[in-house]
Design an enzyme around this catalytic site. Structure first.
Site, PDB file in Angstrom:
ATOM      1  CE1 TYR A   1      78.481 -28.985 -56.783  1.00 52.01           C
ATOM      2  CE2 TYR A   1      79.917 -28.911 -58.692  1.00 52.01           C
ATOM      3  CZ  TYR A   1      79.314 -29.617 -57.673  1.00 52.01           C
ATOM      4  OH  TYR A   1      79.551 -30.976 -57.550  1.00 52.01           O
TER       5      TYR A   1
ATOM      6  CD  GLN B   1      81.616 -36.286 -59.957  1.00 50.02           C
ATOM      7  OE1 GLN B   1      81.704 -35.362 -59.147  1.00 50.02           O
ATOM      8  NE2 GLN B   1      81.360 -36.080 -61.244  1.00 50.02           N
TER       9      GLN B   1
ATOM     10  NE  ARG C   1      82.864 -32.069 -48.201  1.00 48.78           N
ATOM     11  CZ  ARG C   1      82.533 -33.321 -48.448  1.00 48.78           C
ATOM     12  NH1 ARG C   1      83.387 -34.284 -48.166  1.00 48.78           N
ATOM     13  NH2 ARG C   1      81.371 -33.626 -48.973  1.00 48.78           N
TER      14      ARG C   1
ATOM     15  N   GLY D   1      89.720 -29.592 -56.742  1.00 49.02           N
ATOM     16  CA  GLY D   1      89.368 -28.187 -56.847  1.00 49.02           C
ATOM     17  C   GLY D   1      90.558 -27.293 -56.559  1.00 49.02           C
TER      18      GLY D   1
ATOM     19  CD  GLN E   1      94.467 -23.385 -53.538  1.00 48.11           C
ATOM     20  OE1 GLN E   1      93.378 -23.668 -54.035  1.00 48.11           O
ATOM     21  NE2 GLN E   1      94.585 -22.822 -52.349  1.00 48.11           N
TER      22      GLN E   1
END
Length: 331
Positions: A57, A190, A223, A294, A300
């Protein structure tokens, strides 16, 4: 916040775990380090003690951000979850795909989980994270060029050395989990799972339930698709992988938003956002242990954390599931 044990280990993760893929910027257009650090710390203040990241990432950027964020936290109250097995700096193993790093430089991504690579990757991750151990260490994707036993033996040596506490896998089939488990106890798998992507219900999740493996669901908001904030003509930033993802085609966006509009009255009744309702449904779903969510900023992150308190009755779950059947049957 709620916490759940991972497999049959003593390790507990927050049911909402901070997913730090977007924090690394790579494939998401960009990143703001300071905002990302504040997002992680804000989540921690609301009980999100677990953070999932990976070297790939941002080619180290996400792990560095996580490391910066957890400096202000008691290490024994934070669960650091990271990965290995995706190399952008070594052309070895199974070729994955071509990409660009955050500076726009062309890079080749390889899936490689050979022993010497895992030992090296672990040391690099520990440095970037600023810690001397990783709570849950996971292979990122299967590597067809390396025997599973070699990979798991390498992780076992890291556990014996005290650098890793527990072993997990990502994106493994039921058969691959079984093979890995014969060498080293696997605590979790995962996998991608969301309201619009539920193929894991066919085999992987039932296997994990039967054999006591936790399921860490990534991309539960698909996403951002399931937030209700994506429109048919939404313009993504340059470098954002979603621009060409099938779930972000105009048809899928339209269908998904129709579904979200039908369950929005339930969110309104509970005084929660659509995102919180979706995450609440996810962590109540049979076999799902935690949901990775995320966040680009503190607001958020706090919103995601609050979704842990969303409770759905059996009737409300059935209502949502009925609407999902309509979504998946739509043409």
């Amino acid at each position: 916040m709620k916490y759940r044990k991972i497999g049959n280990t003593p390790l507990e993760l927050s049911v909402i775990t901070f997913g730090a893929w977007a924090a690394g910027g790579w494939m998401w257009g960009s990143t703001d380090r300071n905002e990302a650090v504040r997002a992680i710390q804000a989540g921690f203040e609301h009980g999100v003690t677990s953070i999932d990241t990976a070297p790939i990432y941002g080619q180290g950027t996400s792990e560095e951000i996580v490391g910066q964020a957890i400096k202000a936290m008691p290490r024994d109250q934070v669960q650091v979850v990271t990965k290995y097995g995706m190399r952008w700096d070594l052309n070895k193993g199974q070729f994955g795909f071509k990409s660009q790093d955050n500076s726009g430089k062309e890079i080749d991504i390889y899936k490689y989980a050979g022993k010497e690579s895992i030992i090296y990757e672990c040391e690099q991750s520990l440095k970037r994270l600023g810690t001397d151990y990783i709570d849950l260490y996971q292979i990122h994707w299967p590597d067809e060029t390396t025997p599973i036993h070699e990979t798991m033996e390498a992780v076992s040596s890291l556990i014996q050395a005290g650098k890793v506490r527990y072993a997990g896998v990502c994106n493994y089939s039921a058969a691959q989990v079984k093979e890995a488990d014969e060498i080293l106890h696997i605590a979790s798998n995962q996998i991608p799972f969301s309201m619009v992507k539920r193929d894991a219900e066919l085999e992987t999740i039932p296997y994990c339930i039967k054999h006591g493996k936790s399921v860490l669901a990534y991309s539960p908001l698909e996403r951002g698709l399931l937030t209700g904030k994506i429109t048919e003509n939404y313009r993504f930033a340059e470098g954002d992988h979603r621009a060409t993802h099938r779930f972000f085609s105009p048809e899928w966006v339209r269908r998904t938003n129709t579904f979200l509009n039908r369950i929005k009255p339930l969110a309104n009744d509970k005084n929660v956002t659509l995102s919180q309702l979706v995450l609440g449904w996810t962590i109540q779903h049979p076999g799902i242990t935690i949901a990775l969510a995320g966040a680009r900023n503190a607001d958020q992150s706090v919103s995601n954390a609050l979704s842990a308190s969303v409770f759905l009755t059996d009737e409300e779950v059935q209502l949502i599931n009925s609407e999902l059947e309509v979504l998946h049957g739509a043409r």
